[in-house]
Design a protein around this motif. Structure first.
Motif, PDB file in Angstrom:
ATOM      1  N   SER A   1       0.840  -1.201   0.000  1.00 44.17           N
ATOM      2  CA  SER A   1       0.000   0.000   0.000  1.00 44.17           C
ATOM      3  C   SER A   1       0.870   1.245   0.000  1.00 44.17           C
ATOM      4  CB  SER A   1      -0.922   0.007   1.226  1.00 44.17           C
ATOM      5  OG  SER A   1      -0.159   0.087   2.414  1.00 44.17           O
ATOM      6  N   PHE A   2       0.223   2.359  -0.325  1.00 48.15           N
ATOM      7  CA  PHE A   2       0.873   3.658  -0.286  1.00 48.15           C
ATOM      8  C   PHE A   2       0.264   4.481   0.841  1.00 48.15           C
ATOM      9  CE2 PHE A   2       1.471   2.322  -4.676  1.00 48.15           C
ATOM     10  CZ  PHE A   2       2.807   2.604  -4.879  1.00 48.15           C
TER      11      PHE A   2
ATOM     12  N   VAL B   1      -1.180   2.461   6.361  1.00 43.11           N
ATOM     13  CA  VAL B   1      -0.942   3.532   7.322  1.00 43.11           C
ATOM     14  C   VAL B   1      -2.278   4.223   7.568  1.00 43.11           C
ATOM     15  CG1 VAL B   1       0.251   5.699   7.803  1.00 43.11           C
ATOM     16  CG2 VAL B   1       1.442   3.873   6.577  1.00 43.11           C
ATOM     17  N   TYR B   2      -2.681   4.298   8.837  1.00 40.88           N
ATOM     18  CA  TYR B   2      -3.959   4.928   9.166  1.00 40.88           C
ATOM     19  C   TYR B   2      -3.870   6.433   8.997  1.00 40.88           C
ATOM     20  CZ  TYR B   2      -8.101   6.489  11.604  1.00 40.88           C
ATOM     21  OH  TYR B   2      -9.287   7.109  11.908  1.00 40.88           O
ATOM     22  N   ARG B   3      -4.743   6.978   8.165  1.00 45.03           N
ATOM     23  CA  ARG B   3      -4.842   8.421   7.943  1.00 45.03           C
ATOM     24  C   ARG B   3      -6.307   8.863   8.018  1.00 45.03           C
ATOM     25  NH1 ARG B   3       0.123  10.429   8.882  1.00 45.03           N
ATOM     26  NH2 ARG B   3       1.702   9.297   7.697  1.00 45.03           N
ATOM     27  N   GLY B   4      -7.092   8.134   8.803  1.00 51.12           N
ATOM     28  CA  GLY B   4      -8.508   8.442   8.916  1.00 51.12           C
ATOM     29  C   GLY B   4      -8.777   9.714   9.698  1.00 51.12           C
ATOM     30  N   THR B   5     -10.051  10.084   9.740  1.00 49.50           N
ATOM     31  CA  THR B   5     -10.452  11.349  10.364  1.00 49.50           C
ATOM     32  C   THR B   5     -11.336  11.158  11.595  1.00 49.50           C
ATOM     33  OG1 THR B   5     -12.334  11.474   8.842  1.00 49.50           O
ATOM     34  CG2 THR B   5     -10.290  12.587   8.178  1.00 49.50           C
ATOM     35  N   ASN B   6     -11.593   9.922  11.980  1.00 48.90           N
ATOM     36  CA  ASN B   6     -12.440   9.667  13.147  1.00 48.90           C
ATOM     37  C   ASN B   6     -11.688  10.102  14.407  1.00 48.90           C
ATOM     38  OD1 ASN B   6     -13.874   8.598  15.302  1.00 48.90           O
ATOM     39  ND2 ASN B   6     -14.326   6.665  14.269  1.00 48.90           N
TER      40      ASN B   6
ATOM     41  N   GLY C   1      -8.155  -2.878   4.007  1.00 48.02           N
ATOM     42  CA  GLY C   1      -8.707  -1.917   3.068  1.00 48.02           C
ATOM     43  C   GLY C   1      -9.057  -0.640   3.797  1.00 48.02           C
ATOM     44  N   GLU C   2      -9.302   0.417   3.047  1.00 50.37           N
ATOM     45  CA  GLU C   2      -9.697   1.678   3.655  1.00 50.37           C
ATOM     46  C   GLU C   2     -10.808   2.310   2.831  1.00 50.37           C
ATOM     47  OE1 GLU C   2      -6.544   4.621   3.761  1.00 50.37           O
ATOM     48  OE2 GLU C   2      -5.742   3.910   1.877  1.00 50.37           O
ATOM     49  N   ASP C   3     -11.647   3.091   3.502  1.00 50.97           N
ATOM     50  CA  ASP C   3     -12.707   3.782   2.790  1.00 50.97           C
ATOM     51  C   ASP C   3     -12.242   5.169   2.372  1.00 50.97           C
ATOM     52  OD1 ASP C   3     -12.955   5.438   5.039  1.00 50.97           O
ATOM     53  OD2 ASP C   3     -14.726   4.402   5.810  1.00 50.97           O
TER      54      ASP C   3
END
Length: 197
Positions: free
Chosen positions: A23-24, A104-109, A155-157
């Motif tokens: 992943s990137f 790499v987690y870059r979420g906004t929650n 996976g990521e949304d």
């Protein structure tokens, strides 16, 4: 046709055994690759954004950062070998036997703010998940045991929230912070003063 090093132009890098999920990082476009080992080590490989290809990750002469004793003699490529940034052994308690590269987690929650910048990956056959801190140098990594077994992919949304698929339970799970992430003391110092420290 072959490039000057003897490899075809379309081969960007080599020396991976079985890259299972790559992943990137959406913040800086760095690339992470989970590479399944053969008999002893599982590994995470890394390539920063903007770096060129022509990287030799070492397989088949090396498994992880170690000489592959199953290949004798081994003549590595003339290109220097790039070691993984993290590896773990085939150990039923502290490791596993089949790595699954993560994201790499870059979420906004806001509830998951403690995970921002952590590369999260797992092992399919052991209930171990690792959190690699990409916010600091050196890729410090901590293992979190006792999580879901049978992870086969991440996976990521569109918001950067993470999900994992379990091969064993045929279920999709959302990755969330439910407790404070483990911490490590990196350094500690003190000065002796009169009557106190």
């Amino acid at each position: 046709y072959a490039a000057p090093g003897g490899f075809r132009d379309e081969i960007w890098s080599w020396g991976l055994r079985n890259p299972w999920r790559w992943s990137f990082d959406r913040a800086n476009n760095a690339m992470f690759i989970g590479d399944v080992g053969q008999g002893a080590y599982e590994e995470i490989n890394y390539r920063a954004n903007g770096n060129t290809g022509s990287v030799n990750y070492g397989w088949r002469c090396f498994e992880g950062a170690h000489v592959n004793t199953e290949v004798s003699p081994c003549t590595p490529s003339t290109t220097p070998v790039t070691d993984p940034v993290y590896e773990y052994t085939h150990d039923p308690t502290t490791g596993g036997q089949s790595i699954v590269g993560g994201i790499v987690y870059r979420g906004t929650n806001p509830a998951n703010a403690a995970m921002v910048g952590y590369y999260i990956f797992s092992d399919t056959y052991r209930p171990n998940t690792w959190l690699m801190n990409t916010n600091v140098g050196g890729f410090p990594t901590i293992r979190q045991p006792g999580l879901q077994n049978g992870i086969s992919g991440y996976g990521e949304d569109e918001s950067g929230e993470l999900y994992v698929a379990s091969l064993f339970s045929n279920t999709i799970y959302r990755v969330m912070v439910t407790a404070v992430l483990p911490v490590s003391i990196v350094s500690f110092s003190g000065t002796k003063q009169t009557g106190y420290n």
